[in-house]
Design a protein around this motif. Structure first.
Motif, PDB file in Angstrom:
ATOM      1  N   ARG A 148       0.833  -1.237  -0.013  1.00 21.06           N
ATOM      2  CA  ARG A 148       0.028  -0.131   0.077  1.00 21.06           C
ATOM      3  C   ARG A 148       1.069   1.178  -0.074  1.00 21.06           C
ATOM      4  NH1 ARG A 148      -1.928   4.019   4.203  1.00 21.06           N
ATOM      5  NH2 ARG A 148      -2.072   2.145   5.736  1.00 21.06           N
ATOM      6  N   SER A 149       0.731   2.145  -0.860  1.00 20.45           N
ATOM      7  CA  SER A 149       1.501   3.206  -0.954  1.00 20.45           C
ATOM      8  C   SER A 149       0.961   4.123  -0.019  1.00 20.45           C
ATOM      9  CB  SER A 149       1.626   3.869  -2.451  1.00 20.45           C
ATOM     10  OG  SER A 149       0.474   4.561  -2.689  1.00 20.45           O
ATOM     11  N   HIS A 150       2.028   5.302  -0.039  1.00 18.70           N
ATOM     12  CA  HIS A 150       1.644   6.648   0.596  1.00 18.70           C
ATOM     13  C   HIS A 150       0.766   7.210  -0.251  1.00 18.70           C
ATOM     14  CE1 HIS A 150       4.441   6.911   4.043  1.00 18.70           C
ATOM     15  NE2 HIS A 150       5.060   6.211   3.206  1.00 18.70           N
ATOM     16  N   PRO A 151       0.003   8.637  -0.158  1.00 18.29           N
ATOM     17  CA  PRO A 151      -0.624   9.303  -1.128  1.00 18.29           C
ATOM     18  C   PRO A 151       0.632   9.654  -2.114  1.00 18.29           C
ATOM     19  CG  PRO A 151      -0.862  10.266   0.849  1.00 18.29           C
ATOM     20  CD  PRO A 151      -0.242   9.036   1.222  1.00 18.29           C
ATOM     21  N   VAL A 152       0.334   9.493  -3.448  1.00 13.66           N
ATOM     22  CA  VAL A 152       1.287   9.808  -4.285  1.00 13.66           C
ATOM     23  C   VAL A 152       0.748  10.828  -5.375  1.00 13.66           C
ATOM     24  CG1 VAL A 152       2.983   8.754  -5.981  1.00 13.66           C
ATOM     25  CG2 VAL A 152       2.481   7.795  -4.250  1.00 13.66           C
ATOM     26  N   LYS A 153       1.553  11.756  -5.591  1.00 15.62           N
ATOM     27  CA  LYS A 153       1.084  12.802  -6.579  1.00 15.62           C
ATOM     28  C   LYS A 153       2.516  13.121  -7.582  1.00 15.62           C
ATOM     29  CE  LYS A 153      -2.608  15.757  -6.780  1.00 15.62           C
ATOM     30  NZ  LYS A 153      -3.277  16.476  -5.972  1.00 15.62           N
ATOM     31  N   ASN A 154       2.265  13.263  -8.759  1.00 16.36           N
ATOM     32  CA  ASN A 154       3.368  13.744  -9.760  1.00 16.36           C
ATOM     33  C   ASN A 154       4.628  12.805  -9.259  1.00 16.36           C
ATOM     34  OD1 ASN A 154       1.650  15.503 -10.928  1.00 16.36           O
ATOM     35  ND2 ASN A 154       2.193  17.127  -9.171  1.00 16.36           N
ATOM     36  N   GLY A 155       4.566  11.520  -9.060  1.00 13.69           N
ATOM     37  CA  GLY A 155       5.782  11.061  -8.775  1.00 13.69           C
ATOM     38  C   GLY A 155       6.402  10.879  -7.392  1.00 13.69           C
ATOM     39  N   ARG A 156       5.825  11.712  -6.419  1.00 24.31           N
ATOM     40  CA  ARG A 156       6.293  12.024  -5.128  1.00 24.31           C
ATOM     41  C   ARG A 156       5.265  11.851  -4.202  1.00 24.31           C
ATOM     42  NH1 ARG A 156       7.734  17.082  -7.281  1.00 24.31           N
ATOM     43  NH2 ARG A 156       9.874  17.012  -7.958  1.00 24.31           N
ATOM     44  N   VAL A 157       5.827  11.324  -3.113  1.00 18.01           N
ATOM     45  CA  VAL A 157       4.828  11.109  -1.872  1.00 18.01           C
ATOM     46  C   VAL A 157       4.403  12.386  -1.386  1.00 18.01           C
ATOM     47  CG1 VAL A 157       5.062  10.466   0.598  1.00 18.01           C
ATOM     48  CG2 VAL A 157       5.935   8.758  -1.158  1.00 18.01           C
ATOM     49  N   THR A 158       3.145  12.523  -0.981  1.00 14.79           N
ATOM     50  CA  THR A 158       2.736  13.533  -0.358  1.00 14.79           C
ATOM     51  C   THR A 158       1.759  13.130   0.990  1.00 14.79           C
ATOM     52  OG1 THR A 158       0.429  13.237  -1.256  1.00 14.79           O
ATOM     53  CG2 THR A 158       2.156  14.660  -2.606  1.00 14.79           C
ATOM     54  N   GLY A 159       1.244  13.964   1.672  1.00 17.73           N
ATOM     55  CA  GLY A 159       0.625  13.738   2.967  1.00 17.73           C
ATOM     56  C   GLY A 159       1.424  13.862   4.065  1.00 17.73           C
ATOM     57  N   ASP A 160       0.740  13.436   5.164  1.00 20.54           N
ATOM     58  CA  ASP A 160       1.476  13.536   6.468  1.00 20.54           C
ATOM     59  C   ASP A 160       2.092  12.213   7.372  1.00 20.54           C
ATOM     60  OD1 ASP A 160      -0.616  12.432   7.327  1.00 20.54           O
ATOM     61  OD2 ASP A 160      -1.549  14.077   8.549  1.00 20.54           O
ATOM     62  N   GLY A 161       1.821  11.193   6.204  1.00 22.85           N
ATOM     63  CA  GLY A 161       2.364   9.964   6.724  1.00 22.85           C
ATOM     64  C   GLY A 161       1.577   9.177   7.624  1.00 22.85           C
ATOM     65  N   SER A 162       0.207   9.754   7.959  1.00 25.50           N
ATOM     66  CA  SER A 162      -0.555   8.971   8.698  1.00 25.50           C
ATOM     67  C   SER A 162      -1.598   8.360   7.783  1.00 25.50           C
ATOM     68  CB  SER A 162      -1.688  10.254   9.473  1.00 25.50           C
ATOM     69  OG  SER A 162      -2.616  10.550   8.605  1.00 25.50           O
ATOM     70  N   ASP A 163      -2.652   7.645   8.254  1.00 28.74           N
ATOM     71  CA  ASP A 163      -3.463   6.612   7.647  1.00 28.74           C
ATOM     72  C   ASP A 163      -4.678   7.461   7.259  1.00 28.74           C
ATOM     73  OD1 ASP A 163      -1.770   4.438   7.702  1.00 28.74           O
ATOM     74  OD2 ASP A 163      -2.192   4.030   9.840  1.00 28.74           O
ATOM     75  N   THR A 164      -4.483   8.688   7.112  1.00 23.28           N
ATOM     76  CA  THR A 164      -5.731   9.488   6.497  1.00 23.28           C
ATOM     77  C   THR A 164      -5.205  10.308   5.565  1.00 23.28           C
ATOM     78  OG1 THR A 164      -6.891   9.575   8.836  1.00 23.28           O
ATOM     79  CG2 THR A 164      -7.573  11.137   7.186  1.00 23.28           C
ATOM     80  N   VAL A 165      -6.057  10.256   4.191  1.00 26.19           N
ATOM     81  CA  VAL A 165      -5.618  11.020   3.079  1.00 26.19           C
ATOM     82  C   VAL A 165      -6.818  12.149   3.240  1.00 26.19           C
ATOM     83  CG1 VAL A 165      -5.347  11.019   0.594  1.00 26.19           C
ATOM     84  CG2 VAL A 165      -4.712   9.137   1.956  1.00 26.19           C
ATOM     85  N   ARG A 166      -6.216  13.433   2.982  1.00 29.90           N
ATOM     86  CA  ARG A 166      -7.102  14.713   3.040  1.00 29.90           C
ATOM     87  C   ARG A 166      -7.080  15.535   1.779  1.00 29.90           C
ATOM     88  NH1 ARG A 166      -5.676  14.108   8.204  1.00 29.90           N
ATOM     89  NH2 ARG A 166      -7.229  13.828   9.591  1.00 29.90           N
ATOM     90  N   ASP A 167      -8.151  16.059   1.298  1.00 30.32           N
ATOM     91  CA  ASP A 167      -8.021  17.111   0.281  1.00 30.32           C
ATOM     92  C   ASP A 167      -7.489  16.587  -0.969  1.00 30.32           C
ATOM     93  OD1 ASP A 167      -9.230  18.661   2.460  1.00 30.32           O
ATOM     94  OD2 ASP A 167      -7.291  19.340   3.261  1.00 30.32           O
ATOM     95  N   HIS A 168      -7.647  15.372  -1.215  1.00 32.72           N
ATOM     96  CA  HIS A 168      -6.929  15.005  -2.641  1.00 32.72           C
ATOM     97  C   HIS A 168      -5.648  15.186  -2.690  1.00 32.72           C
ATOM     98  CE1 HIS A 168     -10.978  14.259  -4.284  1.00 32.72           C
ATOM     99  NE2 HIS A 168     -11.205  15.478  -3.970  1.00 32.72           N
ATOM    100  N   GLU A 169      -4.774  14.853  -1.348  1.00 35.46           N
ATOM    101  CA  GLU A 169      -3.347  15.249  -1.537  1.00 35.46           C
ATOM    102  C   GLU A 169      -2.848  14.154  -2.387  1.00 35.46           C
ATOM    103  OE1 GLU A 169      -2.547  15.676   2.643  1.00 35.46           O
ATOM    104  OE2 GLU A 169      -3.306  13.443   2.892  1.00 35.46           O
ATOM    105  N   GLY A 170      -3.165  13.240  -2.717  1.00 33.96           N
ATOM    106  CA  GLY A 170      -2.696  11.991  -3.738  1.00 33.96           C
ATOM    107  C   GLY A 170      -3.537  10.923  -3.671  1.00 33.96           C
ATOM    108  N   THR A 171      -2.727   9.885  -4.608  1.00 30.28           N
ATOM    109  CA  THR A 171      -3.621   8.743  -4.975  1.00 30.28           C
ATOM    110  C   THR A 171      -2.924   7.590  -4.194  1.00 30.28           C
ATOM    111  OG1 THR A 171      -4.119   9.593  -7.013  1.00 30.28           O
ATOM    112  CG2 THR A 171      -4.189   7.146  -6.778  1.00 30.28           C
ATOM    113  N   ILE A 172      -3.594   6.650  -3.666  1.00 30.41           N
ATOM    114  CA  ILE A 172      -3.256   5.456  -2.840  1.00 30.41           C
ATOM    115  C   ILE A 172      -3.328   4.236  -3.891  1.00 30.41           C
ATOM    116  CG2 ILE A 172      -3.473   3.844  -1.043  1.00 30.41           C
ATOM    117  CD1 ILE A 172      -3.113   6.347   0.418  1.00 30.41           C
TER     118      ILE A 172
END
Ligand SMILES: [Fe+2]
Length: 305
Positions: free
Chosen positions: A220-244
């Motif tokens: 399972r990935s971190h949220p990812v956007k433009n080939g980079r990890v985004t988000g705060d490292g938690s198990d909650t993704v907010r505000d479309h910060e990236g794709t899992i």
């Protein structure tokens, strides 16, 4: 068909006299407010005793996530597509569940190996809204279920044609939630470079989740956007910060050795047990939980809009 109605049916081969046992299913409500479904992958077997493992995965999944709206299978239903008996075993082992619950199939490399897509296509009747180049193959399609849009891709052929299709498909949906399903993973797969155009579209249209198979490990990935990890490292993704991006190990007999962790991994392991996930969406929240067949909770996360 009418909404919220139970139907009984049986099927028959046009060359044979006998009808199947009757099965029943209930159609969706007119207004769908919540969605829940089971996600599995790689049942990948040939023999009847191997498919008992797949049968058990389905049994455990339906015991925990009762009455799902559908089941997403991310590909490699069978090991040897050319063996007709493997397909019979696959369907027989799961008929109790997929006789009453729609299955959302995704084509895997093993499902068409040596024989092309014709046999695979013969088992399904899916929306004919995919890329023109894949017409009749039942391997590229999309649908809406309430607030959820699901796009299914074929990683085995016509990648470029599907890039165009995916852009048109995702730009055309008004659904709040977007999930893309494919067999070979974009990150950590064997054809990552070829699939990078798909990931750009996934980023552009803020796809929430990509469900994949093929690797026979849990990832399972971190949220990812433009080939980079985004988000705060938690198990909650907010505000479309990236794709899992997820690979839910396997639902059959075959497990691969774990390779090295990569930058995008939030969770990456091999437990040598079949795993299934339950995904549910209610309003502005998606919840995901993955269990092994012995009932152990191995992963969970939430996506908030
Ligand atoms: Fe596989």
């Amino acid at each position: 068909l009418k909404p919220s109605t139970m139907y009984s049916y049986r099927v028959r081969d046009s060359n044979e006299e006998d009808w199947s046992e009757p099965h029943t299913f209930t159609t969706a409500a007119e207004e769908i407010s919540e969605v829940s479904f089971i996600y599995v992958t790689d049942s990948q077997a040939d023999k009847v005793n191997e498919f008992r493992l797949w049968e058990n995965t389905m049994k455990q999944a339906f015991a925990r996530f009762a009455n799902p709206d559908f089941v997403v299978h991310a590909g490699d239903l069978v090991e040897t597509a050319a063996k007709k008996s493997a397909w019979s075993h696959f369907f027989n082992a799961s008929m109790f569940w997929i006789g009453k619950t729609p299955i959302v199939p995704v084509v895997g490399n093993n499902d068409i190996k040596d024989i092309g897509a014709a046999r695979y296509a013969s088992y399904f009747h899916l929306p004919e809204n995919g890329a023109e180049a894949l017409k009749g193959t039942q391997t590229n399609y999309s649908f809406d279920y309430g607030c959820l849009h699901i796009a299914v891709l074929n990683t085995e052929m016509c990648i470029k044609q599907q890039t165009k299709w995916l852009e048109a498909d995702l730009s055309g949906t008004h659904c709040e939630w977007k999930i893309v399903v494919m067999h070979r993973p974009i990150y950590g797969g064997t054809i990552t470079k070829k699939l990078m155009d798909w990931s750009r579209i996934i980023d552009k249209y803020k796809v929430d989740l990509v469900l994949q198979g093929h690797n026979h490990v849990y990832s399972r990935s971190h949220p990812v956007k433009n080939g980079r990890v985004t988000g705060d490292g938690s198990d909650t993704v907010r505000d479309h910060e990236g794709t899992i991006y997820v690979v839910v190990n396997a639902s059959g007999p075959k497990f691969n050795k774990l390779k090295e962790d990569q930058f995008y991994h939030k969770l990456h392991f091999q437990n040598n047990k079949q795993i299934y996930a339950g995904i549910s969406i209610s309003g502005k929240m998606l919840t995901y939980q993955a269990y092994d067949v012995d009932g152990q909770l191995l992963d969970q996360f939430t996506i908030l809009h």
